[in-house]
Design a protein around this motif. Structure first.
Motif, PDB file in Angstrom:
ATOM      1  N   VAL A   1      21.868  34.976 -16.291  1.00  0.00           N
ATOM      2  CA  VAL A   1      22.584  35.984 -17.078  1.00  0.00           C
ATOM      3  C   VAL A   1      21.683  36.522 -18.183  1.00  0.00           C
ATOM      4  CG1 VAL A   1      24.536  36.369 -18.646  1.00  0.00           C
ATOM      5  CG2 VAL A   1      24.853  35.008 -16.569  1.00  0.00           C
ATOM      6  N   MET A   2      20.927  35.639 -18.828  1.00  0.00           N
ATOM      7  CA  MET A   2      20.005  36.048 -19.876  1.00  0.00           C
ATOM      8  C   MET A   2      18.971  37.027 -19.319  1.00  0.00           C
ATOM      9  SD  MET A   2      18.887  35.770 -23.060  1.00  0.00           S
ATOM     10  CE  MET A   2      19.556  34.239 -23.743  1.00  0.00           C
ATOM     11  N   LEU A   3      18.388  36.676 -18.178  1.00  0.00           N
ATOM     12  CA  LEU A   3      17.374  37.532 -17.559  1.00  0.00           C
ATOM     13  C   LEU A   3      17.941  38.901 -17.209  1.00  0.00           C
ATOM     14  CD1 LEU A   3      14.519  37.846 -16.353  1.00  0.00           C
ATOM     15  CD2 LEU A   3      15.406  36.897 -14.221  1.00  0.00           C
TER      16      LEU A   3
ATOM     17  N   GLY B   1       8.830  51.762 -17.754  1.00  0.00           N
ATOM     18  CA  GLY B   1       8.124  51.593 -19.030  1.00  0.00           C
ATOM     19  C   GLY B   1       8.879  50.669 -19.966  1.00  0.00           C
ATOM     20  N   GLY B   2      10.205  50.803 -20.018  1.00  0.00           N
ATOM     21  CA  GLY B   2      11.015  49.919 -20.854  1.00  0.00           C
ATOM     22  C   GLY B   2      10.922  48.474 -20.402  1.00  0.00           C
ATOM     23  N   LEU B   3      10.929  48.272 -19.085  1.00  0.00           N
ATOM     24  CA  LEU B   3      10.787  46.918 -18.547  1.00  0.00           C
ATOM     25  C   LEU B   3       9.408  46.354 -18.878  1.00  0.00           C
ATOM     26  CD1 LEU B   3      11.931  44.601 -16.897  1.00  0.00           C
ATOM     27  CD2 LEU B   3      11.202  45.786 -14.818  1.00  0.00           C
TER      28      LEU B   3
ATOM     29  N   GLY C   1      15.309  44.752 -25.257  1.00  0.00           N
ATOM     30  CA  GLY C   1      15.303  43.401 -24.711  1.00  0.00           C
ATOM     31  C   GLY C   1      15.294  42.338 -25.787  1.00  0.00           C
ATOM     32  N   ALA C   2      14.530  42.572 -26.859  1.00  0.00           N
ATOM     33  CA  ALA C   2      14.450  41.590 -27.947  1.00  0.00           C
ATOM     34  C   ALA C   2      15.792  41.446 -28.665  1.00  0.00           C
ATOM     35  CB  ALA C   2      13.359  42.004 -28.936  1.00  0.00           C
ATOM     36  N   LEU C   3      16.469  42.560 -28.869  1.00  0.00           N
ATOM     37  CA  LEU C   3      17.789  42.497 -29.511  1.00  0.00           C
ATOM     38  C   LEU C   3      18.785  41.731 -28.652  1.00  0.00           C
ATOM     39  CD1 LEU C   3      18.117  46.125 -30.943  1.00  0.00           C
ATOM     40  CD2 LEU C   3      17.803  44.016 -32.247  1.00  0.00           C
ATOM     41  N   MET C   4      18.711  41.940 -27.337  1.00  0.00           N
ATOM     42  CA  MET C   4      19.601  41.216 -26.436  1.00  0.00           C
ATOM     43  C   MET C   4      19.322  39.720 -26.511  1.00  0.00           C
ATOM     44  SD  MET C   4      22.139  41.535 -24.411  1.00  0.00           S
ATOM     45  CE  MET C   4      22.190  43.294 -24.010  1.00  0.00           C
ATOM     46  N   MET C   5      18.035  39.336 -26.542  1.00  0.00           N
ATOM     47  CA  MET C   5      17.689  37.913 -26.639  1.00  0.00           C
ATOM     48  C   MET C   5      18.145  37.318 -27.973  1.00  0.00           C
ATOM     49  SD  MET C   5      13.947  37.434 -24.853  1.00  0.00           S
ATOM     50  CE  MET C   5      13.117  38.808 -25.633  1.00  0.00           C
TER      51      MET C   5
ATOM     52  N   VAL D   1      16.860  42.453 -19.062  1.00  0.00           N
ATOM     53  CA  VAL D   1      16.280  43.520 -18.232  1.00  0.00           C
ATOM     54  C   VAL D   1      17.099  44.801 -18.344  1.00  0.00           C
ATOM     55  CG1 VAL D   1      15.871  44.249 -15.841  1.00  0.00           C
ATOM     56  CG2 VAL D   1      15.110  41.998 -16.596  1.00  0.00           C
ATOM     57  N   LEU D   2      18.421  44.674 -18.263  1.00  0.00           N
ATOM     58  CA  LEU D   2      19.284  45.857 -18.352  1.00  0.00           C
ATOM     59  C   LEU D   2      19.157  46.548 -19.708  1.00  0.00           C
ATOM     60  CD1 LEU D   2      22.556  44.651 -16.566  1.00  0.00           C
ATOM     61  CD2 LEU D   2      20.847  46.267 -15.714  1.00  0.00           C
TER      62      LEU D   2
END
Length: 313
Positions: free
Chosen positions: A61-63, A204-206, A46-50, A67-68
């Protein structure tokens, strides 16, 4: 008081998501001690995506993308446990412990290598997401509502319906109670255990990405997730592997964790003149006390932690 409620709900959301993940895994018959490592991997995804999504990306779209990314990396990482426990019948506790150690170490090495590649002077394990984090927050009369709170509530409802109202959930629980009996009526125990572990990886990832965005705008991956994976296991046990009880336990533990963030706002707590570390330790102390008095009455799935042998009756 509003700040205490805000932190209680967000920390309870983290604990509930991760504990529900452990609940699915253990109902299938696999003990998932590796929730800590799965949380770190989900947080990393998630941090890398942000970090790499353009700043002009819309909030929905960010959310969705964050999450994905978090659930995908969490699920992929949980496959280590699934393969080891189901295919190779390895000791599930040892595998989970190794996953916890590997998760934090691998994330730290990866982030340091990425930061070094971007700047020779930056060898930290920190990822910043100051602007991206704003996509998850809505200010309602001074209360900072986080969309992850709603996701946690939806996950709770979905978990309850899945476990108790669907054929899949009933079969999953059968595999954790008496896998031989389940197999005799045509249920594929191996597939159900894979499904349980993968669901624990998703949740757990979420939970991992929710945790690191709870109160800060950057995260140092060397810190891992500060034992929240183990705290979630305590929530799961205290909640007797039942979604509704897990939610109540998560609120209790979340409240004590929130005190560590906002105790300075309460005069009667400041008057005690206790170090901040004492308040940060509270949820872990409470977990030990609660488990000491309740673990004897706990009723875990009968076949949890026992590798399934198709030839055994």
């Amino acid at each position: 008081m509003i700040l205490l409620l805000q932190y209680t709900l967000i920390f309870a959301s983290v604990l509930m998501l991760v504990a529900l993940g452990g609940c699915f895994s253990e109902h299938s018959g696999v003990i998932n001690i590796g929730l800590e490592g799965i949380m770190v991997m989900g947080a990393l995804g998630g941090a890398l995506m942000m970090k790499f999504l353009p700043g002009t990306t819309s909030a929905p779209v960010m959310l969705l993308a964050v999450v994905l990314a978090a659930v995908a990396l969490g699920a992929v990482y949980s496959l280590l446990l699934a393969v080891a426990a189901v295919n190779f019948k390895a000791d599930q506790t040892l595998v989970g412990t190794a996953m916890n150690l590997l998760g934090t170490a691998a994330a730290t090495v990866f982030v340091k290598a990425m930061n070094t590649a971007e700047s020779v002077d930056n060898v930290s394990s920190v990822i910043q997401y100051i602007e991206a984090k704003k996509a998850f927050l809505v200010n309602i009369g001074g209360f900072e509502f986080n969309w992850f709170m709603l996701l946690a509530l939806l996950a709770l409802a979905a978990s309850y319906v899945t476990l108790y109202k669907t054929r899949f959930g009933l079969r999953l629980m059968a595999c954790g109670e008496h896998p031989q009996a389940a197999d005799s009526v045509g249920i594929n125990v191996y597939k159900m255990r894979y499904a349980g572990v993968l669901i624990s990886g998703v949740l757990g990832g979420l939970g991992g990405i929710v945790y690191i965005t709870a109160g800060v705008s950057e995260w140092k991956f060397e810190n891992g997730v500060a034992g929240f994976g183990f705290l979630a296991l305590a929530v799961m046990i205290f909640g007797q592997w039942k979604p509704t009880r897990i939610a109540l336990a998560a609120l209790l533990f979340g409240f004590f964790r929130a005190l560590g963030n906002v105790y300075t706002g309460f005069d009667f707590l400041k008057a005690l003149d206790l170090p901040s570390s004492v308040y940060n330790m509270l949820p872990y102390i409470i977990s030990l006390v609660v488990l000491a008095f309740t673990s004897r009455k706990s009723r875990a799935p009968k076949a949890e932690g026992i590798p399934y042998d198709k030839g055994q009756r």
